[in-house]
Structures are given as structure tokens and as C-alpha cells.
Design a protein around this motif. Structure first.
Motif, PDB file in Angstrom:
ATOM      1  N   SER A 167       0.847  -1.189   0.000  1.00  0.00           N
ATOM      2  CA  SER A 167       0.000   0.000   0.000  1.00  0.00           C
ATOM      3  C   SER A 167       0.886   1.244   0.000  1.00  0.00           C
ATOM      4  N   VAL A 168       0.289   2.366  -0.345  1.00  0.00           N
ATOM      5  CA  VAL A 168       1.070   3.587  -0.546  1.00  0.00           C
ATOM      6  C   VAL A 168       1.794   4.012   0.736  1.00  0.00           C
ATOM      7  N   ASP A 169       1.042   4.087   1.840  1.00  0.00           N
ATOM      8  CA  ASP A 169       1.670   4.610   3.052  1.00  0.00           C
ATOM      9  C   ASP A 169       1.732   3.584   4.176  1.00  0.00           C
ATOM     10  N   GLY A 170       1.608   2.312   3.807  1.00  0.00           N
ATOM     11  CA  GLY A 170       1.724   1.289   4.830  1.00  0.00           C
ATOM     12  C   GLY A 170       0.542   1.207   5.758  1.00  0.00           C
ATOM     13  N   ARG A 171      -0.623   1.733   5.333  1.00  0.00           N
ATOM     14  CA  ARG A 171      -1.825   1.626   6.160  1.00  0.00           C
ATOM     15  C   ARG A 171      -2.986   1.161   5.305  1.00  0.00           C
ATOM     16  N   LEU A 172      -3.848   0.372   5.916  1.00  0.00           N
ATOM     17  CA  LEU A 172      -5.064  -0.053   5.217  1.00  0.00           C
ATOM     18  C   LEU A 172      -6.196  -0.169   6.218  1.00  0.00           C
ATOM     19  N   ARG A 173      -7.386   0.217   5.775  1.00  0.00           N
ATOM     20  CA  ARG A 173      -8.554   0.107   6.641  1.00  0.00           C
ATOM     21  C   ARG A 173      -8.956  -1.353   6.794  1.00  0.00           C
ATOM     22  N   ALA A 174      -9.493  -1.674   7.974  1.00  0.00           N
ATOM     23  CA  ALA A 174      -9.961  -3.046   8.205  1.00  0.00           C
ATOM     24  C   ALA A 174     -11.053  -3.402   7.202  1.00  0.00           C
ATOM     25  N   GLY A 175     -11.801  -2.385   6.781  1.00  0.00           N
ATOM     26  CA  GLY A 175     -12.885  -2.616   5.831  1.00  0.00           C
ATOM     27  C   GLY A 175     -12.401  -3.303   4.559  1.00  0.00           C
ATOM     28  N   PHE A 176     -11.190  -2.981   4.127  1.00  0.00           N
ATOM     29  CA  PHE A 176     -10.640  -3.606   2.927  1.00  0.00           C
ATOM     30  C   PHE A 176     -10.550  -5.119   3.099  1.00  0.00           C
ATOM     31  N   PHE A 177      -9.968  -5.540   4.229  1.00  0.00           N
ATOM     32  CA  PHE A 177      -9.824  -6.982   4.461  1.00  0.00           C
ATOM     33  C   PHE A 177     -11.176  -7.636   4.687  1.00  0.00           C
ATOM     34  N   ARG A 178     -12.053  -6.881   5.344  1.00  0.00           N
ATOM     35  CA  ARG A 178     -13.392  -7.417   5.562  1.00  0.00           C
ATOM     36  C   ARG A 178     -14.060  -7.724   4.234  1.00  0.00           C
ATOM     37  N   ASP A 179     -13.934  -6.781   3.306  1.00  0.00           N
ATOM     38  CA  ASP A 179     -14.558  -6.980   1.994  1.00  0.00           C
ATOM     39  C   ASP A 179     -13.991  -8.206   1.296  1.00  0.00           C
ATOM     40  N   VAL A 180     -12.664  -8.329   1.365  1.00  0.00           N
ATOM     41  CA  VAL A 180     -12.041  -9.469   0.684  1.00  0.00           C
ATOM     42  C   VAL A 180     -12.526 -10.780   1.298  1.00  0.00           C
ATOM     43  N   LEU A 181     -12.536 -10.824   2.634  1.00  0.00           N
ATOM     44  CA  LEU A 181     -12.929 -12.071   3.298  1.00  0.00           C
ATOM     45  C   LEU A 181     -14.416 -12.370   3.115  1.00  0.00           C
ATOM     46  N   ALA A 182     -15.195 -11.303   2.943  1.00  0.00           N
ATOM     47  CA  ALA A 182     -16.644 -11.490   2.860  1.00  0.00           C
ATOM     48  C   ALA A 182     -17.046 -12.372   1.692  1.00  0.00           C
ATOM     49  N   HIS A 183     -16.141 -12.559   0.745  1.00  0.00           N
ATOM     50  CA  HIS A 183     -16.474 -13.470  -0.357  1.00  0.00           C
ATOM     51  C   HIS A 183     -16.454 -14.923   0.093  1.00  0.00           C
ATOM     52  N   HIS A 184     -15.827 -15.171   1.217  1.00  0.00           N
ATOM     53  CA  HIS A 184     -15.679 -16.570   1.640  1.00  0.00           C
ATOM     54  C   HIS A 184     -16.265 -16.882   3.000  1.00  0.00           C
ATOM     55  N   TYR A 185     -16.571 -15.837   3.776  1.00  0.00           N
ATOM     56  CA  TYR A 185     -17.064 -16.088   5.126  1.00  0.00           C
ATOM     57  C   TYR A 185     -18.300 -15.234   5.413  1.00  0.00           C
ATOM     58  N   THR A 186     -19.125 -15.687   6.358  1.00  0.00           N
ATOM     59  CA  THR A 186     -20.247 -14.846   6.778  1.00  0.00           C
ATOM     60  C   THR A 186     -19.696 -13.715   7.636  1.00  0.00           C
ATOM     61  N   SER A 187     -20.534 -12.696   7.863  1.00  0.00           N
ATOM     62  CA  SER A 187     -20.060 -11.511   8.571  1.00  0.00           C
ATOM     63  C   SER A 187     -19.503 -11.874   9.943  1.00  0.00           C
TER      64      SER A 187
END
Ligand SMILES: Nc1ncnc2c1ncn2[C@@H]1O[C@H](COP(=O)(O)OP(=O)(O)OP(=O)(O)O)[C@@H](O)[C@H]1O
Ligand SMILES: [Mg+2]
Lengths: 431, 584
Positions: free
Chosen positions: A375-395
Motif C-alpha cells: 500500500s502507498v503509506d503502509g496503512r489499510l482500513r480493516a474494511g478492505f480486508f473485511r470486503d475481501v474475506l466477505a467473499h468466503h465467510y459470513t459476517s
């Protein structure tokens, strides 16, 4: 005819692209006169299945019938006993017991008679006018039983009814329940019991249904328990059954259809096919130390005794050690690997140094770390990972996966997490 | 392995019981007599309400102190009438919002806005409407007053109950549906008891805040006309006009007795009684006690009454089955549901749109047109500045004092009830005295207004600072002592983080209260002199007095907007911060 019949049941919860199954392809009959135990690891969908049977949550597909009639709402032939008792604190014991009859519109006198009979049956005499908070846990669960039994349901549903009680109380209550069941005075025709305690299942049930959790809850195996009651825990048959079921539950027995039909074993580990077990670093470090103290190898049964843990509480810890390459499991024996030994012997700083390279091999942890590095500045929102995982897991599962990954990654000092802004970052948090 | 728990029959807590289960004791006689007197008083006071009047004769407030008990009774009746209305509103609104997915989307945001609207500005609209509804009778004025108090009480209570409804524990929901409860049973046996404690405490706080609006609503001038209702507030008003400080003193004393008396005789027993609805399954170490409740419990009445009412309860239960069974169908027709959603949305939007169009049309027709909003927007900044100064100064003054008090159990025991009563005491009662002071010292109301607003608002900050400090565990404080952390570092590391969540709650209430108070604090009179400050509150008060409806509308809308925006942009963020970072 079976009392309850489940055919082709699936239950899904919302994921990112469509629904994700937590239960799939469940076929199950509950017959008159039997006690069925639903056994499985945490998250395998036991409670979900039980609530489907009670008509409290709608199945995504498949049907559930009660005496041949498909359910359209709450099941009229079942009553539930809850792990947390679910008593109404502002009502006395008797009023709590009467509540199901009141719902059916019975007049006060009949309610009273029936309630007093149930109270008597379950050993609560003298407590009629007490309030739940005046009672001990065991007594409270008796009220839970009486309340369910007084409506004389065909099937009694119990969701881990003994697991909130201390060991002795649970043992006592189990014994009384069985006595009552055997005595023929029991007002219900069948019992479905959810448990994660193998011994409890084998002790009580006529049939044990083992649910598998990956990739979603399916019936992995069913065991008939032909042992006569009262059952002797030390008998060879009993211990053998427990061993077999344990191996099935952990997916290592030879008679288990793993991988499930239609799903080929994946070549590469990804965050999707390698869910993190719900284990904290403290938890599995502790387990590693205990193993170390016992010469690096221990039988699961001994471990549960040593830790006075239920096998289900233990399994995620063992899974974690195995996933990290710190332990190996053979049959019912857990053995520390050389790294595992080093990990458990090291001081905090060294153990972190051993843990970090192992953790980075875990797909989700690696995914978070590399995403941050790119990532550009070494930070990412948890929402990003949540979205990625949401394809494979329930909330719910997503939240759990990220919690564990956060714990592990923080300990390994691979990344840090800011709870307030829900943000992962590479750098250490400011002091 | 854990230590086995103590055996089943732990000793039940000793609860005050009637000495003998006989039929009658002197306690019963006292309670019966008390009820009879209460009934008589209500009837006596209520009788006057429907007296006809002509607006000119109304200001006939008799400032003879002997009349004060009567006036106090009338005021009290208004307060309780408003409480009853608030309760009904709360139950209906919260229930509808919690149980209807569609209504929830409208009702909850509406509530959020409503609670930001300055209640006092409502008052004028209400008076005009109610007086028109009941021409020639005091009833219209009474209702307007009750309405004003209601608007100051209801929102809090509704939010509290709604919150408890939507957080009904999952097992209790499953119990209710699994056992086939009727909807009535679910409400009566599960939802109302679970929400009871929150409801009672919020009602008590709101009731305390309500005194302020009682006083304001008893003395109001709308459209150049003075309306007066008999009550303590109007008594004080008359005494002020007459310039009789002695009578003002009597009024203040009466007010203090009312506030303390209601607390002692009504709220303490009620909160103590509500303890039985605690969901925690264990015995609490510290329970609310009330002498009055202990006394009532010694009477046989409640028990006999309960037994006598049993058939009624049964009947209610049976009748309640008419509301249907608490069940959720497993099969939902997705298309019908979608269609219903669309219809609901369209109708709602159409109604709101229609309202907006006619509003804009109305404003455009007025001489000032839509530019009527410009002035209040600017004036709002002046009032905002006052609120900011008030909150900042009150924080600097009261937080350290509150912490000091909260750390000392002895001080807390004394100070907490006092502060609670100070917060309930209607500050506008003291405005005339303060005004007299301003006139003597020549202090401008632009500055003095802050003091007036603070008279009522500051206590919330103190109260919550005490509560926050009490919540800091003693062992943490001892650990800081051990480590030798003192002075500013101690504040930074322990006290501020510990007090913060509670402080934020207090500051939100204080700033909301200050906005509201600005309407009565930016214009004050004493004797024949009127002082006016520059600000939105004075603007609204002026628009009210002259019956200038476009200005009133613009003023109220702008003030609500200020409050909502500040809540969203500032307080809510602090709240989140408090929840995440600083919760102990
Ligand atoms: N409402 C929900 N939304 C999304 N996912 C859910 C929901 N309820 C349950 N799940 C997921 O479904 C899976 C099965 O849950 P369930 O509670 O049935 O498991 P369980 O076997 O009873 O586990 P435990 O032993 O922990 O009680 C879990 O992974 C859970 O995260
Ligand atoms: Mg469960």
C-alpha cells in the motif's frame, strides 16, 4: 414415522457475493424414544441446526417436517433448554415454569397443577416462590428443564444445557436427567442435545451425529451407541467410542470422508481455505508449555483432564499449533515439533522471533502483511480486508478471522492495528 | 478445577416483610389514608382546571403565601400528567419503531431530530394551538403546559426503551417465539420488565429537567398576550412583578420542597422497586434503598391488591391474545415484501415532499421571503459562542471538584443527592434575582446570559464527573500512588481517561440544556426593565412574543440545525473516542 425429519437442509448467511452456507446437505430423522446428540467443533453449525428444528430461523433451502407437516413458523412440537437458562428474573420459579402454559391460554388452576407437578418431577420442591437470582446455577437449569417439560413437547431441544455449570453440578444433573428418561415418566418422546463434549454425548445419547465444519457444516458421521445404561465410562467400549469419535471430529480418522465429496483438496493454502482457529496467542502458548512439561507429547484425553477444559475448547488451540507447524497430531496424541519446543522454551523476545516466521506462513496473516507492504503509506482500513474475506465467510466469521489475525500479527510484530480508526499499519504504534 | 459452587439453597436476601400476615396493621391504615388524601387532592385541584375564563382575568395570581400549597399542587399535577403522557408516548413509539422495520426507518431519525429541537420554542406554537382548541377554558393552557413538559421528557425515555427493546437478549426472543407467547405476553412479561430500569431512571432524570419547562410554561406571553396558569412558577412571576423579594423567597422554598419531596416520596421508592427487574442473575452488592418503599412493603395492601387484581391480569392476558402470537413466518414472500417497502417509501417521501413544498411556498409569500434564515444563522454564532464558553468554563471548574468528590466515598454520599436536586431545580426561577444583580452591577446580558444559562446546565457536568470518578477502580488509584504518579501526569494517565466517557455524556446534556435555556436567558425582565442579549435565543423569544411565525419557524429550524450538527460533528465523535479508547 419420525417425529422430526430434515431433508436437504442448507442454511446460509449473507456474504459479499451471495450467501455463504454454514450448514449444507443435512438429512436427519429424530425418532420416537431416542436421544440424539449433535456434536461438532465450535462454529460447525450445531446451534443453527437446532434452531432450524425449533422453527426459529428459516432454512435457506430444504425442508423440516414435524410429524409429516412442514414447518411454517415456530415448531409446535418442541421446547428448548438454553445454555444460559434464559429465565425471567422478575418471575418466581413457579411463574417461570408456568409461562409456556400461560402462552397456551390455560386457566390459572390448571397451570398451577401442571407446574407443581413438573417442579416436583425435576426436584425443585420448596423453591416455588424463589426468584432465579436466589438459586445456584444447577437449580436454575432445573427450572429451565421444568419450564420446557411442563408443556409436554414431543421433542426436547437442548443447546449445551450443562456447559455453563460447574463439573460436579453438571454431572449430577446429567445423571438425574437420564434416570428420569429411563423411568418412563419423562413427558417428552425424544431429546436432541447439542454438545461439544464427546464424553457427554456418548454418555447420554442413543445416536451421536458429528458435524464437520469445513468448508461448511455437514454431517460427517453418525454413530449408534448401543451401550446399555447406566454406562460405565471406564469400560473399554466406552473409551474406544470416544477415541473413534474424537478422531472423526478432528478429521483424522480413517473412516472420515475428507475431503467432502465434490471438493478436491486445494493445492495452495489461501485465506479462504485455511481459516484461522479461534485461538489467542496466550492460549496456544500456554498449551505448548504444558506439552513441553510433559515431555513434548500428550494424549488429548489427558490434556483435557490436565487443563480441565472441554475438548472443544482445546481443539482450536491444537489446530493453531498444528497450523503454525509447532505441533503434529497423530491419532489422539499431540506432539510438539522441534520449533514448537523452541517456541515454548524461549523467553518473550525469542519466542516472538520464532513465532514471526511461522505466522507469516499463515495465509491470512501473510495476506495482511503483504497488502500493507504494497500500500502507498503502509496503512489499510480493516474494511478492505473485511470486503475481501466477505467473499468466503459470513459476517460473523469475518469478524472472528480478523480478530485472530490481528492478535497473531500484533504479537509477531508484523503489523499493528488501531481499534479506534479500524486501521492496520506496518509501523509500530506511537508511544 | 474450579471450586464447586455453594449449595443450591443460598439464603435468600432478607426482604422487609409484614410482621404478621394478618389482615390489617397500622401501616395499612396509614397507607389507606394517604391514598384517600391523594385522591381528594387530585380531585380538588382538577376541578379548577375546567373553570371557564376570559383571558383578562387570568393574571389573578394571589401572592399571599397561604395560597402557595394550592399552587404547588396544581404545578405538581401538571408534572405528573406530563409524565403519564410521556410514558404512553414512549411505549407506543418505541414499540412501533422496534417491531416494524419500515416504521423504524422513519421514527428513529425523527426522534433524533425532535430531541434537538429547542423545546421552549415549541411552547408558543402549542399555546396558540391548544387555546384555539379549547376556547374560553383554562384547559387549553393546561394542555399546552403539559405538552411543553412532555416534550422535555419524552425523547430520552423513548430512546432508552427503544434501545432496550432492540437489545432484547437472543435467548429471551427465542424463548418467547419458541413457547408461542402472544405479542402481549412478550411485551408484558419480557420487554417491559427488561426495559423497566432504564425507563424509570430516564423518567426520573427527565422529570427533574421538566421543572424548568413547567416554570417557563406557566408564565408565557404569546402574540403580545400574557397567559398565566395558577402554579408555583406563575406565583414567583407575580411576586417578581410586584417586586416582593420575600414572596419570591417563599416560592423558592416551595419549589425546593417540591423537588425534594417528589424525589423522596416517588422516585426513590420507584427506583428501589425497579431493582427487581435487574437482569443480572446475581445479587448486587449495593442496592437502591428507600425508606418509603420499605414502609409500603410492610403494609399488607400491595399483596391484597395484587391478589384482587389477579383475575384482571388473567383477563388482560386473555384479551391480549387478540394481538396475535409472537411468531415469525419461516417463508416470506420476497416480492410482496419488496412491493410493500416501495409503497411505504413512496408514500413517506411524497408526504415529506408535499410538506416541504408548502413550507417553502409559505415562506416565499412572506415579506422577508427565504432570506429570513440569514439572520438567525448569524445570531446562532453568538449563542454558540456562549454555549462553548459555558461548557469550557464549567468543565474547568466542575471536573476537578467532581473528581475530588468522587474519590471520597464520604463526600459522594453527601454531594450526589444535593447535585441531583440542584440539577432538577428550575434555574429560570432564579433568573429574576440574577437580573436584579445585573441591573445593580451593570453587567451586560451578553456576558451575564452565559451565567444564566449555566445556572441550570452546569450541574450535569459536575454530576457526571462525580460518577466517572467513582467508577475509577480503587486499585488503579493505589497503583498510581505506588508508582508515584502525581499531578498532571496522574490526570493525563488515569483521571482524564477514567472520567472521560461519563464526562462526555454530561457535557452533551449540558450543552443541549444551554441551547434550550438561551431562549429564556437572552431576554430577561425584572420590575419594569427588560434586558436583551444578541443571540438566537433572544431572536426566538422575540418572534414568539410578537407572534411572528416566519421568524419563529426560521429561528427554531436554525437552532435545531445547530444542535444536530454539533452533536453529529463533535459530540458523537467524542463519544466514539470515549467508547473505544477510554472505557475502563
Ligand atoms: N446471524 C449470523 N450471521 C452470520 N453468520 C452466522 C450467524 N449465526 C451464525 N453464524 C455463523 O455460522 C456458523 C455456525 O454457528 P453456530 O452458532 O450454529 O455454531 P455452533 O456449532 O453452535 O458453535 P458453538 O459451539 O460456538 O456454539 C459460525 O461460523 C457462525 O459464525
Ligand atoms: Mg452453539
Amino acid at each position: 414415522m419420525a417425529l422430526l425429519t430434515v431433508t436437504g437442509l442448507t442454511k446460509s448467511y449473507a456474504g459479499a457475493d451471495g450467501d455463504l452456507p454454514v450448514l449444507a446437505g443435512i438429512d436427519l430423522d429424530i425418532n420416537e424414544g431416542e436421544i440424539v446428540a449433535l456434536l461438532g467443533k465450535s462454529g460447525s453449525g450445531k446451534s443453527t441446526l437446532l434452531r432450524c428444528l425449533a422453527g426459529l430461523i428459516p432454512p435457506s433451502s430444504g425442508t423440516i417436517t414435524y410429524r409429516g407437516r412442514p414447518l411454517t413458523g415456530a415448531n409446535p412440537g418442541t421446547a428448548m433448554v438454553f445454555q444460559t437458562f434464559a429465565l425471567l428474573p422478575w418471575l418466581t420459579v413457579q411463574q417461570n415454569v408456568e409461562i409456556g402454559l400461560e402462552a397456551r391460554g390455560l386457566p390459572a388452576r390448571e397451570r398451577r397443577e401442571a407446574a407443581l407437578k413438573a417442579i416436583d418431577l425435576i426436584g425443585l420442591d420448596g423453591f416455588e416462590s424463589a426468584y432465579p437470582k436466589e438459586l445456584s446455577g444447577g437449580m436454575r437449569q432445573r427450572v429451565g428443564f421444568a419450564r420446557a417439560l411442563v408443556v409436554e413437547p414431543d421433542v426436547l431441544l437442548m443447546d449445551e444445557p450443562f456447559s455453563a455449570l460447574d463439573v460436579l453440578t453438571a454431572e449430577n444433573l446429567r445423571g438425574e436427567l437420564l434416570e428420569l428418561w429411563e423411568s418412563g415418566e419423562f413427558p417428552t418422546k425424544a431429546i436432541v442435545l447439542v454438545t461439544h463434549n464427546i464424553e457427554e454425548a456418548v454418555l447420554l445419547a442413543d445416536r451421536v451425529v458429528v458435524l464437520a465444519s469445513r468448508p461448511y457444516g455437514t454431517i460427517r458421521a453418525t454413530y449408534d451407541i448401543p451401550l446399555p445404561r447406566p454406562r460405565d465410562r471406564d469400560s473399554a467400549d466406552f473409551t474406544k467410542l470416544i477415541d473413534v469419535i474424537y478422531q472423526t471430529m478432528t478429521g483424522r480418522g480413517h473412516d472420515t470422508p475428507l475431503p467432502p465429496p465434490g471438493v478436491r483438496a486445494p493445492a495452495k493454502r489461501t485465506p479462504a481455505n485455511t481459516p484461522l482457529p479461534a485461538a489467542s496467542v496466550d492460549g496456544f502458548s500456554g498449551l505448548a508449555e504444558i506439552l513441553q512439561r510433559h515431555g513434548g507429547r500428550l494424549d488429548v484425553a489427558e490434556l483435557t483432564d490436565e487443563l480441565s477444559l472441554e475438548v472443544d475448547d482445546l481443539l482450536p488451540l491444537i489446530d493453531a499449533l498444528e497450523l503454525l507447524g509447532f505441533a503434529a497430531v497423530e491419532g489422539t496424541e499431540v506432539r510438539l515439533t522441534p520449533q514448537g519446543c523452541a517456541f515454548s522454551e524461549a523467553d518473550v523476545q525469542t519466542s516472538k522471533e520464532i513465532f514471526a516466521p511461522a505466522a507469516i506462513e499463515i495465509p491470512l496473516v501473510r495476506f495482511i502483511a503483504t497488502s500493507l507492504a504494497n500500500s502507498v503509506d503502509g496503512r489499510l482500513r480493516a474494511g478492505f480486508f473485511r470486503d475481501v474475506l466477505a467473499h468466503h465467510y459470513t459476517s460473523e466469521q469475518v469478524a472472528e478471522q480478523l480478530d485472530v489475525a490481528t492478535d497473531w500479527g500484533r504479537y509477531a510484530e508484523l503489523y499493528s492495528y488501531d481499534t479506534l480508526h479500524e486501521e492496520y499499519s506496518l509501523e509500530a504504534p506511537p508511544d | 478445577m474450579g471450586v464447586p459452587r455453594s449449595p443450591a439453597n443460598r439464603v435468600a436476601p432478607s426482604r422487609p416483610r409484614s410482621p404478621r400476615p394478618g389482615w390489617f396493621s397500622w401501616v395499612d391504615v396509614v397507607v389507606a389514608a394517604g391514598l384517600l388524601v391523594l385522591l381528594y387532592v387530585v380531585i380538588r385541584l382538577g376541578k379548577d382546571i375546567t373553570l371557564s375564563f376570559t383571558p383578562t382575568q387570568v393574571s389573578g395570581i394571589d401572592t399571599d403565601p397561604v395560597r402557595l400549597p394550592y399552587y404547588a399542587g396544581r404545578s405538581l399535577l401538571r408534572m405528573f400528567a406530563a409524565l403519564a403522557v410521556s410514558l404512553v408516548f414512549t411505549l407506543v413509539w418505541a414499540y412501533a419503531a422496534a417491531h416494524s422495520r419500515r416504521l423504524e426507518r422513519v421514527l428513529i431519525p425523527a426522534l433524533d431530530i425532535l430531541q434537538s429541537v429547542p423545546v421552549l420554542a415549541f411552547l408558543t406554537v402549542a399555546v396558540t394551538a391548544f387555546v384555539a382548541l379549547f376556547p374560553g377554558s383554562v384547559l387549553g393552557l393546561e394542555l399546552a403546559s403539559v405538552f411543553a413538559i412532555f416534550t422535555s421528557q419524552a425523547w430520552n425515555m423513548t430512546f432508552a426503551f427503544y434501545h432496550s427493546l432492540i437489545t432484547t437478549p437472543r435467548e429471551l426472543d427465542e424463548l418467547s417465539r419458541g413457547m408461542g407467547f402472544s405479542r402481549w405476553m412478550r411485551f408484558w412479561k419480557v420487554e417491559l420488565p427488561s426495559g423497566a430500569i432504564g425507563l424509570v431512571w430516564n423518567a426520573m432524570m427527565s422529570f427533574g429537567g421538566g421543572w424548568f419547562f413547567l416554570v417557563a410554561s406557566e408564565l408565557i406571553s404569546v402574540s403580545n398576550r400574557e397567559y398565566t396558569l395558577p402554579g408555583v412558577g406563575s406565583y414567583a412571576g407575580a411576586a417578581i412583578v410586584a417586586g416582593n423579594l420575600g414572596h419570591v423567597g417563599w416560592a423558592i422554598l416551595t419549589m425546593a420542597i417540591l423537588v425534594i419531596g417528589v424525589n423522596f416520596l416517588f422516585w426513590r421508592p420507584l427506583t428501589a422497586w425497579a431493582e427487581r427487574f435487574k437482569v443480572e442473575q446475581s445479587e448486587a452488592a449495593q442496592v437502591q434503598r428507600s425508606l418509603v418503599l420499605d414502609f409500603l412493603r410492610r403494609a399488607n395492601w400491595p399483596r391484597l391488591l395484587g391478589r384482587a387484581l389477579a383475575p384482571l391480569r388473567e383477563a388482560a392476558g386473555r384479551a391480549g391474545r387478540a394481538f396475535g402470537v409472537d411468531d415469525r413466518p419461516l417463508l416470506v414472500d420476497v416480492r410482496r415484501r419488496r412491493a410493500g417497502d416501495v409503497l411505504f417509501t413512496v408514500v413517506t417521501l411524497a408526504l415529506i415532499g408535499w410538506g416541504l413544498v408548502s413550507l417553502v411556498g409559505y415562506l416565499a409569500d412572506q415579506p422577508a421571503g427565504l432570506s429570513v434564515f440569514a439572520e438567525p444563522l448569524l445570531l446562532g454564532l453568538a449563542t454558540l459562542a456562549r454555549v462553548v464558553v459555558l461548557v469550557a468554563v464549567a468543565t474547568l471548574v466542575w471536573v476537578p471538584i467532581g473528581v475530588k468528590i468522587g474519590f471520597s466515598p464520604r463526600l459522594t454520599r453527601i454531594a450526589q443527592p444535593v447535585v441531583q436536586i440542584l440539577a432538577s431545580f428550575p434555574a429560570n426561577f432564579l433568573f429574576p434575582l440574577a437580573t436584579w444583580l445585573f441591573l445593580r452591577t451593570g453587567l451586560s446580558l451578553n456576558i451575564g446570559g452565559i451565567l444564566l444559562m449555566a445556572l441550570g446546565a452546569q450541574w450535569y457536568i459536575l454530576f457526571n464527573a462525580i460518577a466517572g470518578a467513582m467508577a475509577i477502580p480503587t486499585d488503579l488509584r493505589e497503583a498510581m500512588d505506588d508508582l508515584g504518579v502525581h499531578g498532571w501526569r496522574r490526570w493525563k494517565r488515569l483521571i482524564i481517561p477514567g472520567v472521560f466517557p461519563s464526562y462526555v455524556t454530561g457535557a452533551i446534556t449540558a450543552s443541549g440544556g444551554a441551547w434550550n435555556a438561551s431562549i429564556v436567558a437572552e431576554v430577561v425582565t425584572f420590575g419594569g426593565t427588560t434586558l436583551t442579549a444578541t443571540g438566537l435565543g433572544a431572536y426566538i423569544a422575540h418572534a414568539t412574543a410578537t407572534g411572528d411565525h416566519p421568524r419563529l419557524l426560521a429561528g427554531v429550524a436554525v437552532m435545531s440545525m445547530y444542535v444536530v450538527l454539533i452533536n453529529r460533528l463533535f459530540w458523537r465523535r467524542l463519544y466514539r473516542l470515549a467508547e473505544h479508547r477510554y472505557s475502563l
